[in-house]
Design an enzyme around this catalytic site. Structure first.
Site, PDB file in Angstrom:
ATOM      1  N   LYS A  17       1.819  16.855 -19.194  1.00  0.00           N
ATOM      2  CA  LYS A  17       2.727  15.937 -18.642  1.00  0.00           C
ATOM      3  C   LYS A  17       3.037  14.716 -19.507  1.00  0.00           C
ATOM      4  CE  LYS A  17       2.440  16.832 -13.718  1.00  0.00           C
ATOM      5  NZ  LYS A  17       1.949  18.115 -13.771  1.00  0.00           N
TER       6      LYS A  17
ATOM      7  N   VAL B 143       4.190  -0.950   3.216  1.00  0.00           N
ATOM      8  CA  VAL B 143       4.162  -1.842   4.234  1.00  0.00           C
ATOM      9  C   VAL B 143       2.674  -1.932   4.795  1.00  0.00           C
ATOM     10  CG1 VAL B 143       4.912  -2.585   6.605  1.00  0.00           C
ATOM     11  CG2 VAL B 143       6.534  -1.766   5.050  1.00  0.00           C
TER      12      VAL B 143
ATOM     13  N   ILE C  63       1.023   0.745   7.432  1.00  0.00           N
ATOM     14  CA  ILE C  63       1.598   1.884   7.642  1.00  0.00           C
ATOM     15  C   ILE C  63       1.201   2.927   6.358  1.00  0.00           C
ATOM     16  CG2 ILE C  63       3.828   3.244   7.135  1.00  0.00           C
ATOM     17  CD1 ILE C  63       5.358   0.878   8.164  1.00  0.00           C
TER      18      ILE C  63
ATOM     19  N   SER D 185     -11.620  -8.505  -7.119  1.00  0.00           N
ATOM     20  CA  SER D 185     -11.189  -8.829  -8.735  1.00  0.00           C
ATOM     21  C   SER D 185     -11.201 -10.339  -9.143  1.00  0.00           C
ATOM     22  CB  SER D 185     -10.020  -8.322  -9.124  1.00  0.00           C
ATOM     23  OG  SER D 185      -8.884  -8.726  -8.064  1.00  0.00           O
TER      24      SER D 185
ATOM     25  N   ASP E 117      -9.188 -11.146   4.038  1.00  0.00           N
ATOM     26  CA  ASP E 117     -10.127 -10.454   4.872  1.00  0.00           C
ATOM     27  C   ASP E 117     -11.273 -11.306   4.917  1.00  0.00           C
ATOM     28  OD1 ASP E 117      -8.239  -8.459   5.233  1.00  0.00           O
ATOM     29  OD2 ASP E 117      -9.471  -6.790   3.998  1.00  0.00           O
TER      30      ASP E 117
END
Length: 338
Positions: free
Chosen positions: A74, A105, A108, A182, A259
């Site tokens: 590829k 989103v 989802i 990070s 979080d």
């Protein structure tokens, strides 16, 4: 926690190759649900993103870790023609494009995205008209879509860290607070903000006690809402909060994913090590631990008996303790990006 970000270091000489590999990874994960293929493409993209020179051909790429025969072919096709037929075909399919868009989103996943597309919802505008089909998390993901798509600059997280620490320390100055991911590894940008905290009064024995209902995290969230840092709650359990925070700069409000995890005091540094990452570094540490007859996870470091059964948790008072016990050369968070 960033689930669809391109590999870090977008200034790399193989950026276009990394991009097509990431697109293929997203397609395999979101549309065909082939996690094995998705991970293979993502791993190859990460490998190429770390090179300082342009890959000349597939044969050269094949010598690199995580790049086999199919991916090297590829790479050849892309280098020779400037495109990839498989990707061109994928892009012609409206359904594929819609699924990939909707999974961006927050909240989802691939299955939900397919269900929405099958019911005729193919754009964010369509989604806004059918919010009755969405959960609370997904509605917030849609509301803050543009903000969540952007990477968060380091300086912005520093400001959020200052507000966060000042507010929590006013509540009780014995709290230990670390922003992991990070950001702790010294990166200039992050996908979201991952906070880990603990308190000497909150230990694993208290956590496991069913009698004592833990209100620690709830009081912290209320305190951060009071100083107007937290604007929305996605979910709040006894030890984990997921939500949205706001930083106002130059009259502009920026909304970011936040979080917060509450870790027991005696398990804090195993959690700090784990949530700092990188994933690859964590895998290496766990593999090294097993070689030394230990088992390491986000909670504890335990010595394995002759039968391979984990013993009592080692006493850990810093990240350095973990490295020392495992006889593993200490790496600063900035050295854990590989």
């Amino acid at each position: 926690m960033g689930k669809r970000k391109a590999p870090e270091n977008s200034e790399n000489p193989n950026h276009d190759l990394c991009e097509f590999l990431t697109e293929l990874a997203n397609y395999e994960r979101n549309v065909t649900k082939n996690i094995y293929k998705s991970n293979a493409y993502r791993k190859a993209a990460v490998t190429l993103s770390k090179l300082s020179e342009r890959v000349k051909n597939g044969k050269e790429a094949k010598k690199l870790p995580g790049i086999g025969d199919k991916i090297s072919k590829k790479i050849d096709e892309f280098l020779e023609t400037g495109k990839l037929q498989k990707l061109e075909d994928i892009k012609k399919d409206e359904g594929n494009l819609a699924i990939n868009l909707l999974t961006r989103v927050s909240g989802i996943g691939p299955s939900k995205a397919k269900e929405l597309v099958d019911s005729g919802i193919k754009t964010l505008e369509d989604l806004k008209l059918h919010q009755d089909k969405l959960t609370h998390h997904q509605k917030l993901g849609l509301k803050y879509f543009e903000d969540f798509e952007k990477k968060i600059p380091r300086m912005e997280i520093k400001k959020i860290e200052k507000i966060l620490k000042e507010a929590i320390n006013k509540l009780d100055d014995k709290y230990l607070i670390t922003i992991c991911g990070s950001y702790r590894r010294g990166k200039e940008e992050s996908g979201d903000i991952d906070v880990l905290l603990t308190h000497p009064n909150f230990t694993s024995s208290i956590k496991e006690s069913k009698k004592k209902n833990n209100q620690i995290l709830k009081s912290i969230i209320q305190c951060l809402e009071k100083v107007k840092l937290i604007t929305d709650t996605i979910s709040l359990g006894e030890t984990k909060f997921m939500g949205v925070c706001k930083l106002t700069t130059d009259e502009k409000a920026l909304f970011r994913r936040l979080d917060i995890r509450l870790a027991p005091y005696d398990q804090y540094y195993c959690a700090v090590l784990y949530f700092t990452g990188s994933d690859l570094f964590n895998k290496e540490m766990r593999a090294h631990a097993l070689e030394k007859k230990f088992t390491l996870n986000e909670y504890t470091l335990r010595h394995l008996t002759l039968e391979g059964v984990p013993g009592e948790p080692e006493k850990i008072t810093s990240e350095e303790d973990i490295f020392k016990i495992l006889n593993y050369p200490y790496k600063t968070p900035e050295e854990r990006n590989e």
